[in-house]
Design a protein around this motif. Structure first.
Motif, PDB file in Angstrom:
ATOM      1  N   HIS A 215       0.852  -1.191   0.000  1.00 22.85           N
ATOM      2  CA  HIS A 215       0.000   0.000   0.000  1.00 22.85           C
ATOM      3  C   HIS A 215       0.885   1.237   0.000  1.00 22.85           C
ATOM      4  CE1 HIS A 215      -2.502   3.227   1.809  1.00 22.85           C
ATOM      5  NE2 HIS A 215      -3.450   2.660   1.055  1.00 22.85           N
ATOM      6  N   LEU A 216       0.672   2.122  -0.995  1.00 23.09           N
ATOM      7  CA  LEU A 216       1.426   3.371  -1.098  1.00 23.09           C
ATOM      8  C   LEU A 216       0.460   4.539  -1.134  1.00 23.09           C
ATOM      9  CD1 LEU A 216       4.046   2.401  -3.839  1.00 23.09           C
ATOM     10  CD2 LEU A 216       4.447   2.569  -1.376  1.00 23.09           C
ATOM     11  N   THR A 217       0.831   5.615  -0.440  1.00 31.15           N
ATOM     12  CA  THR A 217       0.062   6.860  -0.498  1.00 31.15           C
ATOM     13  C   THR A 217       0.786   7.857  -1.388  1.00 31.15           C
ATOM     14  OG1 THR A 217       1.176   7.802   1.431  1.00 31.15           O
ATOM     15  CG2 THR A 217      -0.785   6.435   1.844  1.00 31.15           C
ATOM     16  N   HIS A 218       0.077   8.896  -1.808  1.00 31.85           N
ATOM     17  CA  HIS A 218       0.705   9.940  -2.618  1.00 31.85           C
ATOM     18  C   HIS A 218       1.853  10.591  -1.863  1.00 31.85           C
ATOM     19  CE1 HIS A 218      -1.781  10.259  -6.275  1.00 31.85           C
ATOM     20  NE2 HIS A 218      -2.763   9.750  -5.506  1.00 31.85           N
ATOM     21  N   GLY A 219       1.697  10.747  -0.561  1.00 30.24           N
ATOM     22  CA  GLY A 219       2.761  11.370   0.231  1.00 30.24           C
ATOM     23  C   GLY A 219       4.037  10.540   0.210  1.00 30.24           C
ATOM     24  N   GLU A 220       3.918   9.189   0.297  1.00 37.25           N
ATOM     25  CA  GLU A 220       5.091   8.326   0.268  1.00 37.25           C
ATOM     26  C   GLU A 220       5.785   8.379  -1.084  1.00 37.25           C
ATOM     27  OE1 GLU A 220       3.757   4.831   3.417  1.00 37.25           O
ATOM     28  OE2 GLU A 220       3.049   4.755   1.338  1.00 37.25           O
ATOM     29  N   VAL A 221       4.995   8.471  -2.157  1.00 39.44           N
ATOM     30  CA  VAL A 221       5.583   8.542  -3.491  1.00 39.44           C
ATOM     31  C   VAL A 221       6.266   9.881  -3.699  1.00 39.44           C
ATOM     32  CG1 VAL A 221       5.102   8.468  -5.959  1.00 39.44           C
ATOM     33  CG2 VAL A 221       3.935   6.879  -4.410  1.00 39.44           C
ATOM     34  N   ASP A 222       5.616  10.978  -3.275  1.00 36.08           N
ATOM     35  CA  ASP A 222       6.230  12.305  -3.417  1.00 36.08           C
ATOM     36  C   ASP A 222       7.554  12.382  -2.667  1.00 36.08           C
ATOM     37  OD1 ASP A 222       4.103  13.122  -4.961  1.00 36.08           O
ATOM     38  OD2 ASP A 222       3.029  14.081  -3.299  1.00 36.08           O
ATOM     39  N   GLU A 223       7.586  11.774  -1.489  1.00 35.79           N
ATOM     40  CA  GLU A 223       8.807  11.812  -0.691  1.00 35.79           C
ATOM     41  C   GLU A 223       9.949  11.078  -1.389  1.00 35.79           C
ATOM     42  OE1 GLU A 223      10.336  10.581   3.814  1.00 35.79           O
ATOM     43  OE2 GLU A 223       8.239  10.309   3.228  1.00 35.79           O
ATOM     44  N   ALA A 224       9.632  10.037  -2.161  1.00 31.36           N
ATOM     45  CA  ALA A 224      10.657   9.281  -2.864  1.00 31.36           C
ATOM     46  C   ALA A 224      11.324  10.094  -3.955  1.00 31.36           C
ATOM     47  CB  ALA A 224      10.051   8.005  -3.452  1.00 31.36           C
ATOM     48  N   PHE A 225      10.647  11.116  -4.487  1.00 32.96           N
ATOM     49  CA  PHE A 225      11.221  11.940  -5.558  1.00 32.96           C
ATOM     50  C   PHE A 225      11.867  13.219  -5.033  1.00 32.96           C
ATOM     51  CE2 PHE A 225       8.338   9.335  -8.084  1.00 32.96           C
ATOM     52  CZ  PHE A 225       9.130   9.032  -9.176  1.00 32.96           C
ATOM     53  N   VAL A 226      11.842  13.437  -3.720  1.00 28.53           N
ATOM     54  CA  VAL A 226      12.469  14.629  -3.154  1.00 28.53           C
ATOM     55  C   VAL A 226      13.962  14.597  -3.430  1.00 28.53           C
ATOM     56  CG1 VAL A 226      13.031  15.827  -1.006  1.00 28.53           C
ATOM     57  CG2 VAL A 226      10.728  14.922  -1.364  1.00 28.53           C
ATOM     58  N   ASN A 232       9.672  18.843  -8.602  1.00 27.75           N
ATOM     59  CA  ASN A 232       8.697  19.915  -8.820  1.00 27.75           C
ATOM     60  C   ASN A 232       8.434  20.185 -10.294  1.00 27.75           C
ATOM     61  OD1 ASN A 232       8.388  20.644  -5.980  1.00 27.75           O
ATOM     62  ND2 ASN A 232      10.491  21.438  -6.117  1.00 27.75           N
ATOM     63  N   TYR A 233       8.928  19.326 -11.167  1.00 25.71           N
ATOM     64  CA  TYR A 233       8.799  19.603 -12.597  1.00 25.71           C
ATOM     65  C   TYR A 233       7.355  19.397 -13.045  1.00 25.71           C
ATOM     66  CZ  TYR A 233       9.620  19.471 -17.621  1.00 25.71           C
ATOM     67  OH  TYR A 233       9.569  19.725 -18.983  1.00 25.71           O
ATOM     68  N   MET A 234       6.761  20.465 -13.555  1.00 27.28           N
ATOM     69  CA  MET A 234       5.411  20.449 -14.129  1.00 27.28           C
ATOM     70  C   MET A 234       4.413  19.735 -13.214  1.00 27.28           C
ATOM     71  SD  MET A 234       6.120  19.844 -18.193  1.00 27.28           S
ATOM     72  CE  MET A 234       4.379  20.146 -18.582  1.00 27.28           C
ATOM     73  N   ARG A 235       4.498  20.036 -11.940  1.00 31.13           N
ATOM     74  CA  ARG A 235       3.562  19.438 -11.005  1.00 31.13           C
ATOM     75  C   ARG A 235       2.264  20.228 -10.999  1.00 31.13           C
ATOM     76  NH1 ARG A 235       5.223  16.428  -6.812  1.00 31.13           N
ATOM     77  NH2 ARG A 235       2.976  16.104  -6.567  1.00 31.13           N
ATOM     78  N   GLY A 236       1.208  19.521 -11.060  1.00 30.28           N
ATOM     79  CA  GLY A 236      -0.095  20.175 -10.954  1.00 30.28           C
ATOM     80  C   GLY A 236      -0.473  20.316  -9.490  1.00 30.28           C
ATOM     81  N   THR A 237      -1.751  20.270  -9.254  1.00 26.69           N
ATOM     82  CA  THR A 237      -2.225  20.377  -7.877  1.00 26.69           C
ATOM     83  C   THR A 237      -1.855  19.108  -7.125  1.00 26.69           C
ATOM     84  OG1 THR A 237      -4.094  21.730  -8.593  1.00 26.69           O
ATOM     85  CG2 THR A 237      -4.236  20.722  -6.400  1.00 26.69           C
ATOM     86  N   PRO A 238      -1.108  19.223  -6.028  1.00 24.45           N
ATOM     87  CA  PRO A 238      -0.705  18.027  -5.291  1.00 24.45           C
ATOM     88  C   PRO A 238      -1.913  17.283  -4.726  1.00 24.45           C
ATOM     89  CG  PRO A 238       0.593  19.935  -4.632  1.00 24.45           C
ATOM     90  CD  PRO A 238      -0.547  20.467  -5.445  1.00 24.45           C
ATOM     91  N   GLN A 239      -1.821  15.972  -4.742  1.00 26.46           N
ATOM     92  CA  GLN A 239      -2.857  15.147  -4.143  1.00 26.46           C
ATOM     93  C   GLN A 239      -2.653  15.103  -2.629  1.00 26.46           C
ATOM     94  OE1 GLN A 239      -5.396  13.685  -5.672  1.00 26.46           O
ATOM     95  NE2 GLN A 239      -4.781  14.360  -7.730  1.00 26.46           N
ATOM     96  N   PRO A 240      -3.711  14.873  -1.889  1.00 24.34           N
ATOM     97  CA  PRO A 240      -3.558  14.749  -0.427  1.00 24.34           C
ATOM     98  C   PRO A 240      -2.542  13.648  -0.100  1.00 24.34           C
ATOM     99  CG  PRO A 240      -5.878  14.900  -1.012  1.00 24.34           C
ATOM    100  CD  PRO A 240      -5.132  14.776  -2.310  1.00 24.34           C
ATOM    101  N   GLU A 241      -1.714  13.902   0.911  1.00 26.97           N
ATOM    102  CA  GLU A 241      -0.640  12.969   1.237  1.00 26.97           C
ATOM    103  C   GLU A 241      -1.164  11.598   1.640  1.00 26.97           C
ATOM    104  OE1 GLU A 241       1.971  14.551   4.133  1.00 26.97           O
ATOM    105  OE2 GLU A 241       2.800  16.110   2.827  1.00 26.97           O
ATOM    106  N   ASP A 242      -2.303  11.550   2.306  1.00 24.84           N
ATOM    107  CA  ASP A 242      -2.806  10.266   2.784  1.00 24.84           C
ATOM    108  C   ASP A 242      -3.712   9.572   1.782  1.00 24.84           C
ATOM    109  OD1 ASP A 242      -4.830  12.101   2.925  1.00 24.84           O
ATOM    110  OD2 ASP A 242      -5.501  11.529   4.939  1.00 24.84           O
ATOM    111  N   LYS A 243      -3.880  10.140   0.610  1.00 26.83           N
ATOM    112  CA  LYS A 243      -4.718   9.501  -0.397  1.00 26.83           C
ATOM    113  C   LYS A 243      -3.972   8.309  -0.993  1.00 26.83           C
ATOM    114  CE  LYS A 243      -7.298  10.322  -4.662  1.00 26.83           C
ATOM    115  NZ  LYS A 243      -7.603  11.254  -5.771  1.00 26.83           N
TER     116      LYS A 243
END
Length: 723
Positions: A215-226, A232-243
């Motif tokens: 199980h992966l959340t958007h927050g866990e995936v975003d953190e992997a690309f930090v 931050n390349y061409m990022r739209g509206t961020p999804q909720p971290e716990d989604k």
């Protein structure tokens, strides 16, 4: 000041120029030396690859070189010391240059370096080279056996066993690393138990690990690309971290308890029938915003978002490996938006019994044409109840193989040592029955000479003592000693007998060359050959010679064990026993000369020259028992019969036995109980007979061991070194 400064600068410039000139001169010399070494290696390689013109490094972890002729690959060469450094008889590996062609056929086997004592002095080097070269008749897939496919070298059995194992084991390792053959040390794959099935629901299969979860959340995936360009390349509206980014379930379908419950029996049977031998099926099910399939497989035919890894191998899936699933039949299973089956093909060498990982790859754009990806891994281990795992492959050490091969010799040696132990334990009984003991001793000497010596080649040597001492100083390894079972067992028995009875048990009963001298001297005495005896005073001082030889050999071994092994040729054992007199004439003359001397002087070599006997005499001073009996007040003063009849002259004129020189032949003990020759026993016999006549009991046989014989309880006289 200026002229001084200019002078200093000029001097410095001259020194720099001189140093530069030396470097320029040295570099060509080093390059020439390196080139010469390379050319010499290439010339050796050409013995197996005549067309070779250059060597290049081969890919892989092992130090292997490609043999090339232009752009054509002829094969591979390597040194066995870099691949399989197996200790030989000397405790050091035999280094060889081995070559194989691209099919695994051995084309070259050449000995480069060894430290085997039997080969350094004794057996010609060509015999070992010929033995190694004989392996070019075999492939890495063969299993040549000494005595079957390969001719052994008499006197160097252990060495040739190690050479054979070193060549074949290293060649197989290299061939496996290059993909020519399968890894011989790899464990066989587990098999699925088709008869194990239990009805189960979703909760049961996810609870016991049959179905695993990532199980992966958007927050866990975003953190992997930090920290990456895609952060931050061409990022739209961020999804909720716990989604939920993805809620992924995965499992192995071949196991009936999993596959039949998940697919239903008809679909499970159809799936299993569609699989070829060695193929496996896994199921992936998921909900969430991210698809594990993606759309890349539609264009390129490859699923670029999932991979399976096992044991360093990565398994990818193509469109032909994919099967869609409309629905699953498992009770309690939640609704899934994606449900697919993927086939693992036979070429992947997948093992269902070993752990594997499912890798989910997530990509993000980091530029107009660039992407970054990160990997999320989830482990899977099938429950033990579903598979049957074979016994792990344990590579049998070479010494174990040698012990199995010499089972007959070990059994016969063990039986002989048991007989000898019985002789030692019941010597007091046997010595009173010389008609039994005498033929038993002669028979045992023949057994020692013919079986232990000329058949099993188990002649102990002072080289063994030096090697053992050297191993304690440097790097001790039991393998070096276990590799020759006959020598190991003999040394073990000798170590015990030294503590119990002293040196004489080995020197008088188990030494093949000693047995040869003893039998020759017995035959000479039977033929009435006059014996040459040395006065005791001179004889006693000649004992020191063997101790001096031992000290010299030990001192030399501290500097060079190889030099000490060559000097140890003072022992005739290698010529007379190991090589059975098949050697260069100077060695044969020396050994035969000692045998001839033993015709006139019993065991001359053993008494005065043998460094092995000296090496055994030193620790034998710690012996626990002294069972050789003497008549206190009679032996030596005045009786000298035992001292005169002791063939090795280990009995002093005062009657004491020197345990350091005694060969434990038991002749003195036979005489001790002889009521016809031993004066004290003659006196007791006569007193007994007189008492019998006076009492009117008539003639009776005299038994000095019975309680009725006066004076039968006798006291031990201490050995020579005791006070």
């Amino acid at each position: 000041m200026i002229p001084t400064t200019r002078s200093a600068l000029s001097s410095l410039a001259v020194r720099i120029l001189a140093l530069f000139s030396l470097i320029c001169l040295a570099l060509p010399a080093q390059a020439f030396e390196f080139s010469h070494v390379e050319e010499d290696l290439l010339n050796q390689v050409r013995q197996g690859f005549p067309q070779a013109d250059r060597l290049t490094e081969a890919e892989g972890e092992l130090p292997v070189q490609k043999v090339m002729a232009g752009e054509e690959l002829l094969g591979y060469v390597f040194e066995t010391a870099d691949i399989a450094p197996i200790p030989a008889y000397s405790g050091k590996p035999v280094d060889m240059l081995v070559g194989i062609d691209p099919t695994g056929q051995l084309t070259l086997a050449k000995v480069l370096k060894h430290s085997e004592p039997i080969m350094l002095v004794g057996i010609p080097e060509e015999k070992l080279q010929d033995f190694a070269s004989a392996h070019t008749n075999f492939s890495v897939r063969d299993n040549p056996k000494i005595g079957d496919n390969l001719d052994a070298i008499s006197g160097a059995t252990v060495t040739v066993i190690v050479v054979n194992d070193t060549i074949m084991r290293s060649a197989r390792q290299v061939a496996a690393s290059l993909g020519i053959i399968e890894d011989p040390s790899a464990q066989p794959a587990a098999t699925v138990k088709q008869d194990v099935f239990n009805e189960a629901d979703w909760e049961t299969l996810t609870g016991d690990g049959s179905i695993r979860h990532l199980h992966l959340t958007h927050g866990e995936v975003d953190e992997a690309f930090v920290g990456t360009a895609a952060e931050n390349y061409m990022r739209g509206t961020p999804q909720p971290e716990d989604k939920t980014f993805i809620d992924l379930y995965y499992t192995y379908l071949n196991a009936p308890t999993i596959g039949r419950n998940l697919l239903g029996e008809p679909r499970y049977n159809a799936l299993m029938e569609s699989l070829e031998p060695g193929e496996h099926a896994v199921a992936l099910m998921a909900n969430g915003d991210y698809s594990f399939k993606g759309s890349g497989y539609v264009r390129g035919g490859i699923f670029d978002r999932i991979e399976i890894t096992q044991g360093g191998r990565t398994i990818t899936f193509h469109d032909l490996d994919h099967q869609r699933v409309g629905s699953f039949s498992l009770d309690g299973m939640p609704r899934m938006t994606e449900k697919d089956i993927f086939i693992i093909r036979e070429a992947a060498n997948f093992d269902p019994g070993r752990p594997w990982q499912l890798d989910l790859l997530v990509r993000r754009a980091s530029g107009p044409l660039d992407t970054e990806f990160t990997r999320f891994s989830a482990d899977y281990s099938i429950p033990d109840a579903y598979v049957e795992r074979p016994e792990p492959v344990v590579e049998r050490p070479i010494w174990v193989q040698v012990w199995y091969d010499k089972a007959f010799q070990i059994a016969v040696l063990g039986a002989g040592l048991m007989v000898l132990t019985g002789v030692m334990m019941f010597q007091d009984v046997l010595v009173r029955h010389p008609r039994i003991l005498t033929p038993l001793r002669i028979g045992f000497l023949c057994y020692t000479l013919f079986f232990i010596g000329w058949y099993a080649l188990a002649q102990l040597s002072v080289v063994n003592i030096l090697t053992f001492t050297h191993s304690l100083i440097t790097e001790f390894s039991w393998t070096s000693f276990l590799i020759d079972p006959m020598m190991f067992i003999l040394w073990g028995f000798v170590a015990v007998s030294l503590l119990l009875w002293g040196r004489g048990v080995y020197c008088g009963w188990l030494c093949p060359f000693g047995a040869l001298q003893d039998l020759v001297n017995k035959a000479a005495r039977k033929l009435k050959v006059k014996q040459i005896e040395i006065p005791f005073g001179v004889h006693e001082r000649l004992w020191a010679i063997k101790y001096i030889i031992l000290l010299v050999l030990f001192a030399v071994s501290l500097n060079s064990l190889g030099s000490a092994e060559k000097l140890a040729e003072v022992e005739p054992f290698k010529t007379a026993i190991t090589l059975r007199f098949q050697r260069d004439w100077p060695f044969v003359l020396y050994a035969l000369g000692l045998v001839v001397i033993s015709v006139f002087n019993h065991k001359f070599y053993c008494r005065y020259v043998c460094p092995l006997g000296a090496g055994l005499a030193i620790p034998s001073r710690l012996r626990l028992f002294d069972w050789l009996k003497r008549h206190r007040g009679s032996c030596g003063t005045p009786c000298q019969i035992c001292a005169q009849e002791c063939e090795v002259k280990a009995i002093h004129p005062d009657g004491r036995i020197n345990a350091n020189e005694c060969h434990y032949c038991l002749d003195c003990q036979v005489l001790y109980w002889d009521d016809q020759r031993c004066p004290p026993m003659v006196k007791r016999r006569k007193r007994f007979e007189k008492a019998a006549r006076v009492s009117g009991k008539g003639p009776q046989s005299f038994d000095p061991a019975t309680a009725g014989a006066q004076g039968a309880t006798l006291q031990r006289i201490p050995a020579h070194q005791e006070e």
